[in-house]
Design a protein around this motif. Structure first.
Motif, PDB file in Angstrom:
ATOM      1  N   GLN A 169      -1.634  -4.971 -10.390  1.00 41.48           N
ATOM      2  CA  GLN A 169      -2.620  -4.828  -9.323  1.00 41.48           C
ATOM      3  C   GLN A 169      -3.227  -3.430  -9.257  1.00 41.48           C
ATOM      4  O   GLN A 169      -4.398  -3.275  -8.918  1.00 41.48           O
ATOM      5  N   LEU A 229      -7.303  -2.729   2.790  1.00 49.02           N
ATOM      6  CA  LEU A 229      -6.663  -2.023   1.684  1.00 49.02           C
ATOM      7  C   LEU A 229      -7.711  -1.761   0.607  1.00 49.02           C
ATOM      8  O   LEU A 229      -8.501  -2.649   0.277  1.00 49.02           O
ATOM      9  N   VAL A 230      -7.682  -0.550   0.060  1.00 47.56           N
ATOM     10  CA  VAL A 230      -8.618  -0.179  -1.000  1.00 47.56           C
ATOM     11  C   VAL A 230      -7.834   0.487  -2.123  1.00 47.56           C
ATOM     12  O   VAL A 230      -6.776   1.078  -1.889  1.00 47.56           O
ATOM     13  N   PRO A 231      -8.314   0.391  -3.368  1.00 47.09           N
ATOM     14  CA  PRO A 231      -7.603   1.042  -4.476  1.00 47.09           C
ATOM     15  C   PRO A 231      -7.565   2.555  -4.290  1.00 47.09           C
ATOM     16  O   PRO A 231      -8.500   3.158  -3.775  1.00 47.09           O
ATOM     17  N   PRO A 255      -9.108  -7.511  -9.646  1.00 51.41           N
ATOM     18  CA  PRO A 255      -8.702  -8.044  -8.335  1.00 51.41           C
ATOM     19  C   PRO A 255      -8.720  -9.568  -8.277  1.00 51.41           C
ATOM     20  O   PRO A 255      -7.818 -10.186  -7.697  1.00 51.41           O
ATOM     21  N   GLN A 307      -2.699   0.615  -3.968  1.00 55.99           N
ATOM     22  CA  GLN A 307      -3.685   0.549  -2.899  1.00 55.99           C
ATOM     23  C   GLN A 307      -3.319   1.533  -1.789  1.00 55.99           C
ATOM     24  O   GLN A 307      -2.151   1.898  -1.624  1.00 55.99           O
ATOM     25  N   LYS A 308      -4.319   1.925  -1.029  1.00 52.64           N
ATOM     26  CA  LYS A 308      -4.066   2.722   0.169  1.00 52.64           C
ATOM     27  C   LYS A 308      -4.638   1.984   1.370  1.00 52.64           C
ATOM     28  O   LYS A 308      -5.569   1.179   1.237  1.00 52.64           O
ATOM     29  N   GLY A 355      -5.141   3.447  -9.363  1.00 48.88           N
ATOM     30  CA  GLY A 355      -5.723   2.371  -8.587  1.00 48.88           C
ATOM     31  C   GLY A 355      -6.219   1.204  -9.420  1.00 48.88           C
ATOM     32  O   GLY A 355      -6.717   0.216  -8.876  1.00 48.88           O
ATOM     33  N   TYR A 413       0.841  -1.206   0.000  1.00 49.65           N
ATOM     34  CA  TYR A 413       0.000   0.000   0.000  1.00 49.65           C
ATOM     35  C   TYR A 413       0.872   1.250   0.000  1.00 49.65           C
ATOM     36  O   TYR A 413       2.044   1.214   0.396  1.00 49.65           O
TER      37      TYR A 413
END
Length: 245
Positions: free
Chosen positions: A157, A176-178, A190, A160-161, A184, A130
């Motif tokens: 991929q 974790l989210v894009p 995914p 991600q953050k 992203g 991330y």
């Protein structure tokens, strides 16, 4: 009987320690090292994304060809970029001195990483990068805090953050989210990326123990032999002691 129970409990203590260690949630890799197609895909990802920095010096190309159902010509054409000899091991051209100068430390050899860390750890690690501007390469990892490795598969991929929550006064990664925007979005969905990392994890598991399928096959027969021998030994013991008891 009591001594036997105590011995079994003592033998289980190290396993309890392993189960309690770490404190980081690991996703189930759910790999199948008997799936040659999966191992072939994993080998492709390894040589394209890992082998430039990480060696697998205990694995030979010709052994890999045999185990993965490939011809030596197929391996030479598609999986050999750092050597021209099919009998060579999977080494890298980068020297340790250069690696330490560029990364701060030499990237580890990955021959036994699956045995040292476990496949669930590897699978979670590969999917766990991330954004972290405080790190030299701009990324961190959910299972390897302050990781010194860049996210080499970010194009597949996407970036991600981390979403944090507080536990006992410390910030812990919740999920974790894009990241927003094009960064992203990776080349793979995914689900496709998870499948790719599962294939790569399966390949690293194979590299760590190429004979594991044969070991398990032999193990079944060994357990059957021990079971039959136990019955015969018990009947023999009963015959020897029948007049005493």
């Amino acid at each position: 009987m009591k001594k036997l129970i105590v011995a079994l409990l003592l033998a289980a203590v190290p396993l309890l320690g392993l189960a309690a260690g770490g404190g980081v949630h690991l996703d189930d890799a759910d790999i199948d090292v008997s799936d040659q197609a999966s191992l072939q895909r994993g080998a492709k990802y390894f040589v394209n994304y890992c082998l430039s920095c990480h060696s697998a010096k205990f694995q030979r190309y010709n052994r890999m060809a045999k185990d993965l159902g490939l011809t030596e010509d197929e391996v030479k054409e598609n999986l050999m970029f750092t050597t021209d000899k099919i009998g060579d091991t999977m080494n890298i051209a980068m020297s340790e001195a250069n690696a330490e100068a560029w990364f701060g430390t030499a990237p580890p050899d990955l021959s036994l990483i699956a045995r040292a860390r476990g496949v669930d750890y590897i699978y979670t690690y590969l999917r766990g990068f991330y954004v972290d501007p405080a790190r030299p390469f701009g990324v961190n990892n959910v299972v390897f805090k302050d990781v010194g490795m860049p996210h080499v598969m970010w194009e597949l991929q996407g970036m991600q953050k981390a979403v944090f929550h507080e536990v006992d006064g410390q910030q812990v990664v919740e999920k974790l989210v894009p990241v927003e925007g094009a960064a992203g979005k990776g080349k793979l969905s995914p689900e496709e990326f998870d499948g790719a990392m599962r294939d790569l994890t399966a390949f690293l598991s194979y590299v760590a123990e190429p004979i594991q399928l044969e070991r398990k096959r032999i193990g079944v027969w060994v357990l059957l032999f021990i079971g039959i021998f136990f019955v015969l030994a018990y009947l023999l013991k009963k015959e020897y002691w029948k007049d005493i008891h």
